[in-house]
Scaffold this active site. Structure first.
Site, mmCIF file in Angstrom:
data_model
loop_
_atom_site.group_PDB
_atom_site.id
_atom_site.type_symbol
_atom_site.label_atom_id
_atom_site.label_comp_id
_atom_site.label_asym_id
_atom_site.label_seq_id
_atom_site.Cartn_x
_atom_site.Cartn_y
_atom_site.Cartn_z
ATOM 1 N N ALA A 1 -4.980 -2.071 1.661
ATOM 2 C CA ALA A 1 -6.334 -2.398 2.124
ATOM 3 C C ALA A 1 -7.369 -1.878 1.145
ATOM 4 O O ALA A 1 -7.081 -0.987 0.343
ATOM 5 C CB ALA A 1 -6.590 -1.764 3.491
ATOM 6 N N GLY B 1 -0.554 4.832 -1.145
ATOM 7 C CA GLY B 1 -1.594 5.558 -0.403
ATOM 8 C C GLY B 1 -1.016 6.702 0.419
ATOM 9 O O GLY B 1 0.199 6.926 0.453
ATOM 10 N N LYS C 1 -11.164 -6.283 9.143
ATOM 11 C CA LYS C 1 -9.973 -5.826 9.875
ATOM 12 C C LYS C 1 -9.901 -6.492 11.245
ATOM 13 O O LYS C 1 -8.827 -6.820 11.729
ATOM 14 C CB LYS C 1 -10.001 -4.298 10.029
ATOM 15 C CG LYS C 1 -9.595 -3.545 8.768
ATOM 16 C CD LYS C 1 -8.081 -3.573 8.582
ATOM 17 C CE LYS C 1 -7.622 -2.676 7.455
ATOM 18 N NZ LYS C 1 -6.169 -2.638 7.305
ATOM 19 N N ASP D 1 -0.725 7.021 3.751
ATOM 20 C CA ASP D 1 0.197 6.580 4.803
ATOM 21 C C ASP D 1 1.466 5.990 4.211
ATOM 22 O O ASP D 1 2.564 6.218 4.718
ATOM 23 C CB ASP D 1 -0.472 5.524 5.697
ATOM 24 C CG ASP D 1 -1.621 6.102 6.497
ATOM 25 O OD1 ASP D 1 -1.959 7.283 6.304
ATOM 26 O OD2 ASP D 1 -2.188 5.358 7.323
ATOM 27 N N THR E 1 -7.539 -0.749 12.875
ATOM 28 C CA THR E 1 -8.309 0.495 12.755
ATOM 29 C C THR E 1 -9.348 0.680 13.852
ATOM 30 O O THR E 1 -9.910 -0.299 14.363
ATOM 31 C CB THR E 1 -9.043 0.527 11.396
ATOM 32 O OG1 THR E 1 -10.128 1.460 11.457
ATOM 33 C CG2 THR E 1 -9.645 -0.820 11.047
ATOM 34 N N TYR F 1 -15.871 -3.638 6.292
ATOM 35 C CA TYR F 1 -14.477 -3.193 6.456
ATOM 36 C C TYR F 1 -13.995 -3.473 7.887
ATOM 37 O O TYR F 1 -12.958 -4.096 8.102
ATOM 38 C CB TYR F 1 -14.376 -1.694 6.140
ATOM 39 C CG TYR F 1 -13.039 -1.088 6.520
ATOM 40 C CD1 TYR F 1 -11.944 -1.188 5.672
ATOM 41 C CD2 TYR F 1 -12.871 -0.425 7.741
ATOM 42 C CE1 TYR F 1 -10.714 -0.646 6.035
ATOM 43 C CE2 TYR F 1 -11.654 0.118 8.104
ATOM 44 C CZ TYR F 1 -10.578 0.000 7.244
ATOM 45 O OH TYR F 1 -9.362 0.532 7.609
ATOM 46 N N GLY G 1 0.825 -1.214 0.000
ATOM 47 C CA GLY G 1 0.000 0.000 0.000
ATOM 48 C C GLY G 1 0.858 1.262 0.000
ATOM 49 O O GLY G 1 0.455 2.293 0.553
ATOM 50 N N ILE G 2 2.012 1.188 -0.626
ATOM 51 C CA ILE G 2 2.942 2.331 -0.581
ATOM 52 C C ILE G 2 2.406 3.562 -1.329
ATOM 53 O O ILE G 2 2.828 4.683 -1.053
ATOM 54 C CB ILE G 2 4.336 1.932 -1.140
ATOM 55 C CG1 ILE G 2 5.384 2.986 -0.731
ATOM 56 C CG2 ILE G 2 4.302 1.727 -2.660
ATOM 57 C CD1 ILE G 2 6.818 2.538 -0.881
ATOM 58 N N GLU H 1 -12.200 1.584 13.360
ATOM 59 C CA GLU H 1 -13.488 1.111 12.843
ATOM 60 C C GLU H 1 -13.852 -0.240 13.462
ATOM 61 O O GLU H 1 -15.020 -0.617 13.484
ATOM 62 C CB GLU H 1 -13.401 1.042 11.312
ATOM 63 C CG GLU H 1 -14.695 0.779 10.567
ATOM 64 C CD GLU H 1 -15.734 1.903 10.607
ATOM 65 O OE1 GLU H 1 -15.387 3.055 10.913
ATOM 66 O OE2 GLU H 1 -16.911 1.595 10.332
HETATM 67 N N1 GDD Z 1 -16.573 9.472 2.863
HETATM 68 C C1 GDD Z 1 -17.606 10.255 3.225
HETATM 69 N N2 GDD Z 1 -18.244 11.022 2.285
HETATM 70 N N3 GDD Z 1 -17.986 10.264 4.527
HETATM 71 C C2 GDD Z 1 -19.000 11.082 4.880
HETATM 72 C C3 GDD Z 1 -19.684 11.896 3.964
HETATM 73 C C4 GDD Z 1 -19.295 11.860 2.597
HETATM 74 O O1 GDD Z 1 -19.853 12.527 1.726
HETATM 75 N N4 GDD Z 1 -20.620 12.592 4.637
HETATM 76 C C5 GDD Z 1 -20.538 12.248 5.918
HETATM 77 N N5 GDD Z 1 -19.566 11.311 6.077
HETATM 78 C C6 GDD Z 1 -19.191 10.665 7.348
HETATM 79 C C7 GDD Z 1 -19.146 9.146 7.287
HETATM 80 O O2 GDD Z 1 -20.463 8.603 7.370
HETATM 81 C C8 GDD Z 1 -18.277 8.856 8.514
HETATM 82 O O3 GDD Z 1 -19.068 8.854 9.669
HETATM 83 C C9 GDD Z 1 -17.328 10.056 8.571
HETATM 84 O O4 GDD Z 1 -17.868 11.043 7.684
HETATM 85 C C10 GDD Z 1 -15.905 9.740 8.157
HETATM 86 O O5 GDD Z 1 -15.936 9.078 6.915
HETATM 87 P P1 GDD Z 1 -14.589 8.762 6.100
HETATM 88 O O6 GDD Z 1 -13.796 9.995 5.917
HETATM 89 O O7 GDD Z 1 -14.987 8.006 4.872
HETATM 90 O O8 GDD Z 1 -13.729 7.870 7.110
HETATM 91 P P2 GDD Z 1 -14.136 6.594 8.001
HETATM 92 O O9 GDD Z 1 -14.182 7.052 9.430
HETATM 93 O O10 GDD Z 1 -15.323 5.887 7.486
HETATM 94 O O11 GDD Z 1 -12.893 5.619 7.774
HETATM 95 C C11 GDD Z 1 -11.563 6.113 7.773
HETATM 96 O O12 GDD Z 1 -11.009 6.003 9.053
HETATM 97 C C12 GDD Z 1 -10.831 4.684 9.552
HETATM 98 C C13 GDD Z 1 -10.266 4.766 10.955
HETATM 99 O O13 GDD Z 1 -11.330 4.882 11.860
HETATM 100 C C14 GDD Z 1 -10.776 5.295 6.745
HETATM 101 O O14 GDD Z 1 -9.494 5.866 6.578
HETATM 102 C C15 GDD Z 1 -10.590 3.874 7.206
HETATM 103 O O15 GDD Z 1 -9.765 3.168 6.276
HETATM 104 C C16 GDD Z 1 -9.941 3.907 8.597
HETATM 105 O O16 GDD Z 1 -9.723 2.606 9.058
#
Ligand code: GDD
Length: 343
Positions: A83, A12, A153, A14, A126, A149, A9-10, A128
């Site tokens: 991932a 990405g 994990k 991170d 994570t 996801y 995953g280089i 998550e």
């Molecule tokens: N992507 C996205 N797009 N998220 C949204 C949006 C939108 O338009 N609107 C609201 N959200 C909310 C999502 O429902 C979630 O609650 C929050 O914003 C963060 O979403 P993401 O930025 O997609 O990140 P994530 O928390 O689901 O997952 C990321 O963090 C994890 C660590 O907790 C990813 O990087 C994962 O790979 C990582 O493991």
């Protein structure tokens, strides 16, 4: 002799920060890269141009390609950052997510220890995995994942990291990282999407954009800080798992506000629920809520307790929430200004 590291995953966010960090520490860095039609070298351009890292084509789906990559790079340390990392997408492609995020790690570890049983392995676990567990979440909290996801994990964390360490005595560790962002974040993650959209609106390149759940709370740190700790985790005498987080959580709505502040845009919220909108100082709608971006099941609140990492690794985050939002907002403003003046 130079230490050798293999990063899956280089390409990405991170992976690129970690590659820079390890090159700076004098490592010989090898990176596993999938062949895709997009330009995956974007974040690694300078390292590749200066021949500071070595790229190997490979794929987490195929043990044979992982074996070849391991034989070529002969790593002392492996950082498994590859991932299917999009939580929302994982609801649409659960099997693919499981095959990369769980089975991919199994293939990698099985091949790696056959070649070198003493290899040190870092797994990108994570927050998550906590899912419905209430904050603050730490190493002793229970895991209640809700997304494919998070489930994949967790399976990797439990049945490979924990089990192989305990039963087979392998040096394998998990960093349980909470959300970490930067100007290099993928464009579909919410922080980068907000920074890009508001910067474009500020410059008159776009009128409005849509988001899903504005009330979700996340513990957002700076990715540059988080890769340093991946390295630190693998330098401990005994393998162990660590929660990495800032300890502060904010809503998606607050991230919008912080980016707007940095861009000197005045916004006001109107309405509630699916009817909520944000308007600019002239009353024009710049943000709508769209059901399309809601997840079938949401993780409402993540806020980590990283006391163990602070105590045992001496790690702490260096970038505040406001600075992170400003860093991302200003990077997009600069990028789109440049693009605008180029046309
Ligand atoms: N992507 C996205 N797009 N998220 C949204 C949006 C939108 O338009 N609107 C609201 N959200 C909310 C999502 O429902 C979630 O609650 C929050 O914003 C963060 O979403 P993401 O930025 O997609 O990140 P994530 O928390 O689901 O997952 C990321 O963090 C994890 C660590 O907790 C990813 O990087 C994962 O790979 C990582 O493991």
């Amino acid at each position: 002799m130079k230490k050798r590291a293999l990063i899956t995953g280089i390409t990405g966010q991170d992976g690129s920060y970690l590659a820079e960090y390890l090159v700076g520490l004098g490592y010989e860095v090898w990176g596993l890269m999938r062949r895709t039609s997009l330009d995956p070298m974007l974040r690694l351009e300078s390292l590749v141009r200066k021949r500071r890292i070595n790229i190997i084509y490979g794929n987490m789906h195929h043990a044979s390609s992982l074996k070849a990559a391991l034989e070529m790079s002969r790593p002392h340390e492996i950082y498994n950052l590859a991932a299917q990392s999009d939580v929302g997408i994982s609801f649409f492609v659960p099997e693919e997510t499981e095959d990369i995020n769980y089975a991919g790690l199994k293939r990698l570890v099985d091949e790696a220890v056959r070649i070198n049983p003493k290899v040190r392995i870092y797994q990108a676990s994570t927050s998550e995995m906590y899912g419905k567990t209430l904050p603050p979440q730490n190493e002793r909290s229970s895991f209640k994942p809700v997304s494919p996801y998070g489930k994949a994990k967790l399976r990797a964390h439990k049945t490979i990291v924990e089990a192989y360490r305990k039963r087979r005595g392998l040096y394998i560790c998990s960093g349980i990282l909470f959300n970490h962002e930067s100007p290099r974040r993928g464009e579909h993650f919410v922080t980068r999407k907000i920074a890009i959209s508001l910067a474009k609106i500020k410059l008159g390149l776009q009128k409005s954009f849509s988001l899903g759940n504005l009330n979700a709370r996340r513990d957002w740190g700076y990715a540059g800080d988080y890769v340093r700790v991946m390295y630190a985790i693998l330098q401990q005498e005994k393998p162990d798992d660590f929660v990495i987080a800032t300890g502060e959580s904010h809503t998606v709505r607050e991230f919008v506000e912080a980016v707007a502040r940095s861009l000197r845009m005045k916004i006001r919220w109107k309405g509630t629920g699916l009817r909520e909108i944000a308007v600019d100082e002239r009353g024009r709608t710049i943000l709508r809520v769209d059901k399309k971006y809601y997840r079938p099941v949401e993780v409402n609140h993540l806020r980590g307790d990283s006391m163990k990492a602070r105590r045992e690794l001496g790690w702490k985050p260096t970038v505040s929430f406001d600075r992170l939002a400003a860093m991302m907002a200003q990077a997009e403003l600069k990028r789109f200004r440049h693009m605008k003046s180029a046309v």
